[in-house]
Every structure is written in C-alpha cells, then in structure tokens.
Scaffold this motif. Structure first.
Motif, PDB file in Angstrom:
ATOM      1  N   PHE A 334       0.781  -1.180  -0.057  1.00 41.97           N
ATOM      2  CA  PHE A 334       0.218  -0.033   0.022  1.00 41.97           C
ATOM      3  C   PHE A 334       1.028   1.050   0.204  1.00 41.97           C
ATOM      4  CE2 PHE A 334      -2.150   3.495   2.113  1.00 41.97           C
ATOM      5  CZ  PHE A 334      -2.989   3.734   1.565  1.00 41.97           C
ATOM      6  N   ALA A 335       1.868   1.163   0.597  1.00 42.86           N
ATOM      7  CA  ALA A 335       2.857   2.285   1.011  1.00 42.86           C
ATOM      8  C   ALA A 335       3.557   2.737  -0.444  1.00 42.86           C
ATOM      9  CB  ALA A 335       3.826   2.038   1.890  1.00 42.86           C
ATOM     10  N   VAL A 336       3.936   1.405  -1.317  1.00 44.21           N
ATOM     11  CA  VAL A 336       4.290   1.749  -2.500  1.00 44.21           C
ATOM     12  C   VAL A 336       3.455   2.450  -3.488  1.00 44.21           C
ATOM     13  CG1 VAL A 336       5.235   0.445  -4.664  1.00 44.21           C
ATOM     14  CG2 VAL A 336       5.995  -0.186  -2.345  1.00 44.21           C
ATOM     15  N   VAL A 337       2.333   1.975  -3.528  1.00 46.21           N
ATOM     16  CA  VAL A 337       1.330   2.533  -4.193  1.00 46.21           C
ATOM     17  C   VAL A 337       1.020   3.845  -3.890  1.00 46.21           C
ATOM     18  CG1 VAL A 337      -1.368   2.634  -4.785  1.00 46.21           C
ATOM     19  CG2 VAL A 337      -0.045   0.386  -4.781  1.00 46.21           C
ATOM     20  N   PHE A 338       0.989   4.296  -2.665  1.00 47.35           N
ATOM     21  CA  PHE A 338       0.716   5.710  -2.012  1.00 47.35           C
ATOM     22  C   PHE A 338       1.803   6.590  -2.629  1.00 47.35           C
ATOM     23  CE2 PHE A 338       1.762   8.957   1.202  1.00 47.35           C
ATOM     24  CZ  PHE A 338       0.401   9.430   1.573  1.00 47.35           C
ATOM     25  N   ALA A 339       3.192   6.148  -2.978  1.00 47.47           N
ATOM     26  CA  ALA A 339       4.117   6.904  -3.320  1.00 47.47           C
ATOM     27  C   ALA A 339       4.011   7.538  -4.710  1.00 47.47           C
ATOM     28  CB  ALA A 339       5.552   6.104  -3.329  1.00 47.47           C
ATOM     29  N   GLN A 340       3.070   6.747  -5.344  1.00 50.24           N
ATOM     30  CA  GLN A 340       3.176   7.256  -6.880  1.00 50.24           C
ATOM     31  C   GLN A 340       2.372   8.591  -7.198  1.00 50.24           C
ATOM     32  OE1 GLN A 340       4.953   5.293  -8.391  1.00 50.24           O
ATOM     33  NE2 GLN A 340       4.965   4.009  -6.732  1.00 50.24           N
ATOM     34  N   ASP A 522      11.559   8.198 -20.348  1.00 50.52           N
ATOM     35  CA  ASP A 522      11.584   9.762 -20.492  1.00 50.52           C
ATOM     36  C   ASP A 522      10.541  10.373 -21.418  1.00 50.52           C
ATOM     37  OD1 ASP A 522      13.885   9.828 -18.736  1.00 50.52           O
ATOM     38  OD2 ASP A 522      15.262  10.003 -20.247  1.00 50.52           O
ATOM     39  N   ASN A 523      10.289   9.663 -22.442  1.00 50.90           N
ATOM     40  CA  ASN A 523       9.056   9.824 -23.551  1.00 50.90           C
ATOM     41  C   ASN A 523       8.039   8.991 -23.036  1.00 50.90           C
ATOM     42  OD1 ASN A 523       7.367  10.530 -25.296  1.00 50.90           O
ATOM     43  ND2 ASN A 523       8.504   9.989 -26.977  1.00 50.90           N
ATOM     44  N   LEU A 524       7.081   9.419 -22.126  1.00 54.11           N
ATOM     45  CA  LEU A 524       6.037   8.797 -21.587  1.00 54.11           C
ATOM     46  C   LEU A 524       5.209   8.071 -22.726  1.00 54.11           C
ATOM     47  CD1 LEU A 524       4.691  10.240 -18.382  1.00 54.11           C
ATOM     48  CD2 LEU A 524       6.405   8.292 -18.816  1.00 54.11           C
ATOM     49  N   ASN A 525       4.910   8.480 -24.050  1.00 52.18           N
ATOM     50  CA  ASN A 525       4.366   8.429 -25.030  1.00 52.18           C
ATOM     51  C   ASN A 525       4.929   6.957 -25.714  1.00 52.18           C
ATOM     52  OD1 ASN A 525       2.636  10.446 -24.867  1.00 52.18           O
ATOM     53  ND2 ASN A 525       3.799  11.842 -26.304  1.00 52.18           N
ATOM     54  N   ARG A 526       6.282   6.819 -25.461  1.00 52.98           N
ATOM     55  CA  ARG A 526       6.816   5.537 -25.906  1.00 52.98           C
ATOM     56  C   ARG A 526       6.826   4.514 -24.964  1.00 52.98           C
ATOM     57  NH1 ARG A 526       8.437   5.407 -30.896  1.00 52.98           N
ATOM     58  NH2 ARG A 526       9.838   3.473 -30.596  1.00 52.98           N
ATOM     59  N   GLY A 527       6.611   4.866 -23.612  1.00 50.71           N
ATOM     60  CA  GLY A 527       6.606   3.999 -22.498  1.00 50.71           C
ATOM     61  C   GLY A 527       5.422   3.135 -22.395  1.00 50.71           C
ATOM     62  N   HIS A 528       5.410   2.436 -21.213  1.00 54.54           N
ATOM     63  CA  HIS A 528       3.885   1.637 -20.955  1.00 54.54           C
ATOM     64  C   HIS A 528       3.843   1.887 -19.415  1.00 54.54           C
ATOM     65  CE1 HIS A 528       2.102  -0.116 -24.372  1.00 54.54           C
ATOM     66  NE2 HIS A 528       3.337  -0.513 -24.856  1.00 54.54           N
ATOM     67  N   LEU A 529       3.412   3.042 -19.120  1.00 54.30           N
ATOM     68  CA  LEU A 529       3.384   3.480 -17.480  1.00 54.30           C
ATOM     69  C   LEU A 529       1.872   2.340 -17.235  1.00 54.30           C
ATOM     70  CD1 LEU A 529       4.567   5.151 -15.794  1.00 54.30           C
ATOM     71  CD2 LEU A 529       3.071   6.987 -16.106  1.00 54.30           C
ATOM     72  N   ASP A 530       1.156   2.158 -18.201  1.00 47.96           N
ATOM     73  CA  ASP A 530       0.020   1.378 -17.718  1.00 47.96           C
ATOM     74  C   ASP A 530       0.408  -0.174 -17.095  1.00 47.96           C
ATOM     75  OD1 ASP A 530       0.888   0.996 -20.374  1.00 47.96           O
ATOM     76  OD2 ASP A 530      -0.790  -0.040 -20.825  1.00 47.96           O
ATOM     77  N   TYR A 531       1.572  -0.715 -17.968  1.00 53.51           N
ATOM     78  CA  TYR A 531       1.972  -2.007 -17.399  1.00 53.51           C
ATOM     79  C   TYR A 531       2.418  -1.835 -16.043  1.00 53.51           C
ATOM     80  CZ  TYR A 531       2.130  -3.464 -22.445  1.00 53.51           C
ATOM     81  OH  TYR A 531       1.733  -3.715 -23.683  1.00 53.51           O
ATOM     82  N   PHE A 532       3.188  -0.794 -15.734  1.00 50.63           N
ATOM     83  CA  PHE A 532       3.751  -0.622 -14.340  1.00 50.63           C
ATOM     84  C   PHE A 532       2.402  -0.388 -13.281  1.00 50.63           C
ATOM     85  CE2 PHE A 532       5.451   2.103 -10.890  1.00 50.63           C
ATOM     86  CZ  PHE A 532       6.269   1.219 -10.385  1.00 50.63           C
ATOM     87  N   TYR A 533       1.407   0.284 -13.748  1.00 47.76           N
ATOM     88  CA  TYR A 533       0.312   0.273 -12.932  1.00 47.76           C
ATOM     89  C   TYR A 533      -0.589  -1.166 -12.692  1.00 47.76           C
ATOM     90  CZ  TYR A 533       0.414   5.530 -13.284  1.00 47.76           C
ATOM     91  OH  TYR A 533       1.166   6.722 -12.776  1.00 47.76           O
ATOM     92  N   LEU A 535       1.214  -3.951 -12.813  1.00 45.36           N
ATOM     93  CA  LEU A 535       2.293  -4.569 -11.875  1.00 45.36           C
ATOM     94  C   LEU A 535       1.786  -4.289 -10.497  1.00 45.36           C
ATOM     95  CD1 LEU A 535       4.849  -6.375 -11.474  1.00 45.36           C
ATOM     96  CD2 LEU A 535       6.101  -4.102 -11.715  1.00 45.36           C
ATOM     97  N   LEU A 536       1.693  -2.991 -10.081  1.00 46.60           N
ATOM     98  CA  LEU A 536       1.362  -2.744  -8.736  1.00 46.60           C
ATOM     99  C   LEU A 536       0.156  -3.125  -8.242  1.00 46.60           C
ATOM    100  CD1 LEU A 536       2.620   1.374  -8.579  1.00 46.60           C
ATOM    101  CD2 LEU A 536       4.049  -0.694  -7.872  1.00 46.60           C
ATOM    102  N   ALA A 537      -0.835  -3.172  -9.217  1.00 42.67           N
ATOM    103  CA  ALA A 537      -2.189  -3.578  -8.744  1.00 42.67           C
ATOM    104  C   ALA A 537      -2.092  -5.318  -8.456  1.00 42.67           C
ATOM    105  CB  ALA A 537      -3.096  -3.445  -9.842  1.00 42.67           C
ATOM    106  N   GLY A 538      -1.228  -5.802  -9.236  1.00 37.11           N
ATOM    107  CA  GLY A 538      -0.791  -7.146  -8.971  1.00 37.11           C
ATOM    108  C   GLY A 538      -0.088  -7.630  -7.585  1.00 37.11           C
ATOM    109  N   ILE A 539       0.655  -6.810  -7.275  1.00 37.83           N
ATOM    110  CA  ILE A 539       1.627  -6.904  -6.246  1.00 37.83           C
ATOM    111  C   ILE A 539       0.634  -6.431  -5.063  1.00 37.83           C
ATOM    112  CG2 ILE A 539       3.522  -5.935  -4.839  1.00 37.83           C
ATOM    113  CD1 ILE A 539       5.143  -5.417  -7.586  1.00 37.83           C
TER     114      ILE A 539
END
Length: 562
Positions: A334-340, A522-533, A535-539
C-alpha cells in the motif's frame, strides 16, 4: 478476530494510569477529552503546514537560489524525505524511554522553531550576482547553513510527529465507552487536520515562495510554529499525562523476554505451565501464540525463581509487539502505491492538456490537492454518517474494527491502480491517434481532468487505511510504547518510498536497454506506464490476500479494540 485483555473498572471519577499536570490522579471531568484534543490537533495542523511549506517546493529552491542541477536536487530531496520518514523512530524512542511525550513535544517544537528560523536566515542572506556567469552558486557557508537547518527540521519533526499524535490519543480513556468512541473519532479528525495543513501550504506558501520571497516563504512557517508552541503550552493544565508505574524501561522488559527465550531455547515446553501461572487472568489463545516466548517464564533448569525469569505481563507485551510485524509487512505494498501520486501521476499530468480558458494552465502537481480535498470531505461523512450506521449493524463502537478499516482502504488502492492503468491506456491511444508518440514535448489532446478519479480514489483509500493504521499502531502496543507504535506506522511509508524507487529502478533495467524504451521512459508516449500500474495492482492484490490471512488470525491486544 479474537482478543485478549479485559476492561478495568475505574473509581472516584479518576482515569486509571493517568495524572494531571500536578502529578495528581487525573479527574475525568476536569482533564483530557476534546477540551485537550483541540489544542493538540491545532498544533499538528501548524506543524504540517510548516513541514509541507518546506518540502512541497524544496526542489524549486535547490535548483533556483542554490543553483543545483535537477538530478542533484532530486537526490537531495529524496535523501531528506527518506531521512524525515525514518527519524520518528528515533524521536519516539527518546520519548518512550526517557523524556515522556509532553516534554519531547516541547523540546521538538523549540528545535523546530530554531530550525525554521535558521532556514529563513539562510534564505535572506544576499546571493551573488550571477548575471552573465556560466555557473553560479551561493557561498559555501550559506549552503552549509541551509542544509544544517533543513536536517534540523527533519530531526525536530521526527520527535514532534509521533509524540503529538500519541499524546492526543492519550486524552481519551479506552476503558470508558464514551471516551472510546471519541478516541476513534479523534483519529478521523486528526487526519483531516493532517491534510488541512498541507492544503493551506500548497495554496499559499508555494505562491509566496515563487512570486515574492523565499525568506518570507520560510519565515511564515517559523511564526506559525511559534504560535503553535504557545497554543500547546496553553493546554498544559487540561492534559492527562501517563503515570509511570514500572521503573524498568519497556524496551528493557521486552528485550529481556526475547533474550531469555533464546537462552532457554532448549527448555522443554512441558515445564511451562502457563495456565497455572496465569490463574485465568489471560486468555488461553493469546498465551499459546508465539509459544517460544513462553520459555522466558522459566530458568534453563526449569525453575521459576523470581528475578531470573520474566513475568507473564512482560511476555504478553513482547507478543503484542511481535504480532504487529506481519501487519507492518503486509501494508508495504500500500505504501508503494501511495508513493505514486507525487511522482508518476504528476508525470502523466505534465503530458496532458492542462489549459483552463486561453491564458491559464493548471500545474500538474496541483492535482495532488484533490487527495487532500477528498479526505477533508470524506472524513466528516465517515465520522458522522457512516460510523453510526455501521455501528448499528456491527455493534462495535468504531463501526469497523481497525483491521477491517485498513483492509477496506487497501482494496480501494488496488482499484485506484487499475483505474490509473486504464486512464494511461486511453492517454497512449490518444497520443498514437494524433501522431505524437515520438514527440516527448507534445501536449496530448486529452484533458488532465481524466486523472481526477485516481486522485479521488487515493484520497478515499487514505481515509480508511491511513487513519486505521494510526489508530491500530497506537492501540496495539504496550501503553508506554505508543509513540514507538506511531513511529512504526510512519516507517511503513518511509520504507515504502524506498521500495518504490527500487522497484522503478528494477523495471527500468529489465524492460529497457539496447536502445529500447522501457515501461517508464523519459518519453512517456513511448513507454508503458499502464504496465507498471498493472504490476502494482498485482503486487497489491497478493499483499492484500496475505493481509486478509494475517488479519483473520490476529489477536487484538485489548478487548475494547474491537
């Protein structure tokens, strides 16, 4: 969930274990309660105003007047924030082992005022004329004075924060039904004040610092803390102070249990007749949990000679502390999610359309205020409407138990991560639709208000989990260790911040490289921040299942905790 402990009847209108400012037995009608809590909540609002008045805009000061690079400034901010998150453990230890909460608050407040005063002086010193220079920085003495003052602020809040909250909760007697209800309500209103202070700091001080004067921006918190100390001192005659009934330090008592249990590790459990020792005063279930600690009740030869063994009370105290560890661990996700919300949420917002009208653009970081506003709105609703309704259903004074409340917030945080991922998918699709994938500086034609739901969900999760954790770690430790208990709650988020940084580093390393963009590019348009989210949801989901298992088998330290 089961419980240990019994309610102790009180006599003569006094409050058991507490004295007044003249060291006389505390009279219920003349001390404590809301008459004292109002002073203490006011002090915390002022302290949070001062702290966030410094921390929220610190990176701007480091990269501006101090002339640091963005990377160096970010490292300094992270180091200071992490230190400030863990220092409450030191302050709480000093309070619980030596000074007591009231005296620690007075000393910490005085140090706070001194630190803010020095910080103001460092900002008022003249800066060198850097016009036409390729690099420019203030004199070394000015830099040293600034950082000395900054870390003195961190040290002062480390003593102030856990002690003020514990001292505030001390004003309500858990053995009295009405005051027990008021104590649960106190933690709600405490957290509202905790968010109200930063809300004012974000709305007022940051503007003054950016547009008028850093000296004034640091000086106002100094004045506010001075007034807070006067307010706190004015309530002295109304406070309840914990009576010291055991000369042995609680740290020594609990430490001896673990030491003697280890020394007696080869002792046969059959030689420990716990039921005979307890004489029915302690529940059997509690006594049998962590049975290896029961070996501290006897000497290696199996005898129970006084002075060579620990008492049942000391063993139960040690068990109470040990029971907190699995809950602490299960809340780290929960604390890791809170940091975002202060990092990646803001990065999302920077790429989106933040315009209002034709001339004004909303700063991305300003959206963080929706978390505080959600807390400010929801806490009165929860305290005045939801709790009475839930109380009528469950029959419990606080409506939900502390662990049920914490679990509700953790579940909401999982939903917030899923919503964040879905919004990011929509943002990426919009960037691709308009051909902006390869332009990191382009504004994606998608209103920043799409991010509001994830901020609102974060605020809702805070109302349940943050307040629940505060009450839980205060209530479930031995009475003399309540400052340490609240410091342990704060340390969850300090460690969670470090874990978030570590996880981001691992994700960058494993998903990027060889010229390819990783999930967090650095260019979020070429990244996949959704995958990271995701991952956090799964953890968080895995951690939540672990939390439910621990919570179901948890034995409350006091009957009135339910």
């Amino acid at each position: 969930m089961e419980t240990t402990g019994i309610e102790t009847p009180l006599v003569d209108g006094t409050v058991d274990r507490f004295v007044d400012y003249k060291n006389r037995p505390a009279i219920r009608s003349k001390s404590g309660g809301w008459r004292s809590a109002y002073f203490i909540i006011g002090v915390e609002v002022a302290e949070r105003f001062a702290y966030y008045g410094i921390s929220s805009n610190l990176i701007t000061y480091l990269t501006g007047p101090l002339g640091q690079s963005t990377a160096t400034a970010a490292e300094n901010v992270n180091a200071w924030s992490g230190t400030a998150s863990l220092l409450p453990l030191v302050g709480a230890f000093i309070a619980d082992a030596f000074l007591g909460r009231y005296l620690t608050i007075l000393i910490a407040s005085s140090l706070y005022i001194l630190a803010l005063g020095l910080l103001t002086v460092s900002a008022l010193l003249p800066y060198p004329d850097c016009e036409g220079a390729t690099s420019c920085s203030p004199p070394q003495f000015q830099v040293i004075l600034f950082f000395f003052s900054l870390y003195l602020v961190a040290f002062a809040q480390g003593g102030h924060k856990p002690c003020v909250q514990a001292f505030g909760a001390d004003q309500f007697d858990s053995e009295n039904l009405e005051e027990r209800k008021a104590k649960s309500s106190f933690f709600n209103w405490w957290y509202l004040g905790l968010c109200g202070g930063p809300l004012m700091a974000l709305g007022v001080l940051n503007y003054i610092q950016d547009n008028y004067s850093w000296g004034l921006g640091f000086g106002i918190p100094c004045i506010v803390m001075g007034l807070a100390l006067l307010i706190f001192s004015a309530g002295t005659v109304t406070y309840r102070y914990e009576e010291k009934v055991n000369e042995k330090s609680p740290f020594v008592r609990i430490g001896q249990v673990f030491v003697r249990a280890f020394q007696n590790r080869r002792t046969s459990p059959s030689s420990i007749s716990l039921e005979e020792e307890a004489s029915g005063t302690l529940p059997h279930r509690s006594s049998q949990q962590f049975r290896f600690l029961n070996k501290a009740l006897v000497s290696p030869d199996g005898s129970k000679e006084e002075g060579n063994v620990c008492s049942i009370t000391e063993v139960e105290e040690a068990k109470a502390v040990l029971r907190l560890v699995p809950i602490w661990v299960s809340c780290l996700a929960f604390a890791v999610v809170f940091a975002q919300f202060s990092t990646l949420f803001t990065k999302q917002g920077v790429t989106m359309d933040r315009s209002i009208g034709s001339n004004f653009e909303v700063p991305a970081a300003t959206l963080q205020s929706f978390i505080s506003m959600t807390v400010v709105i929801l806490i009165p609703i929860y305290d005045r409407i939801m709790v009475p309704i839930i109380r009528s259903i469950t029959g419990k004074p606080s409506g939900l138990t502390m662990l049920q409340r914490i679990g509700t917030g953790i579940f909401i945080s999982i939903i917030s991560m899923a919503v964040s991922a879905l919004v990011e998918i929509k943002r990426l699709q919009t960037a691709e639709k308009y051909g902006l994938v390869d332009d990191p500086n382009a504004t994606v034609p998608m209103k920043v208000w799409w991010l509001i739901p994830q901020y609102l969900l974060t605020g809702a999760a805070d109302v349940f989990t943050m307040v629940g954790l505060q009450e839980f770690f205060y209530d479930q430790v031995p009475n003399e260790l309540r400052s340490i208990g609240l410091a342990l709650y704060l340390s969850i988020f300090g460690v969670g911040s470090f874990l978030s940084s570590f996880l981001i580093s691992v994700v960058e390393t494993t998903t990027g490289g060889d010229g390819e963009d990783g999930w967090i590019a650095d260019n979020l348009n070429r990244g996949h921040l959704d995958y990271f989210y995701w991952l956090l949801a799964g953890i968080s989901t895995v951690a939540y299942v672990f939390y439910l298992y621990i919570a179901k088998s948890y034995i409350y330290n006091r009957a009135n905790s339910l």
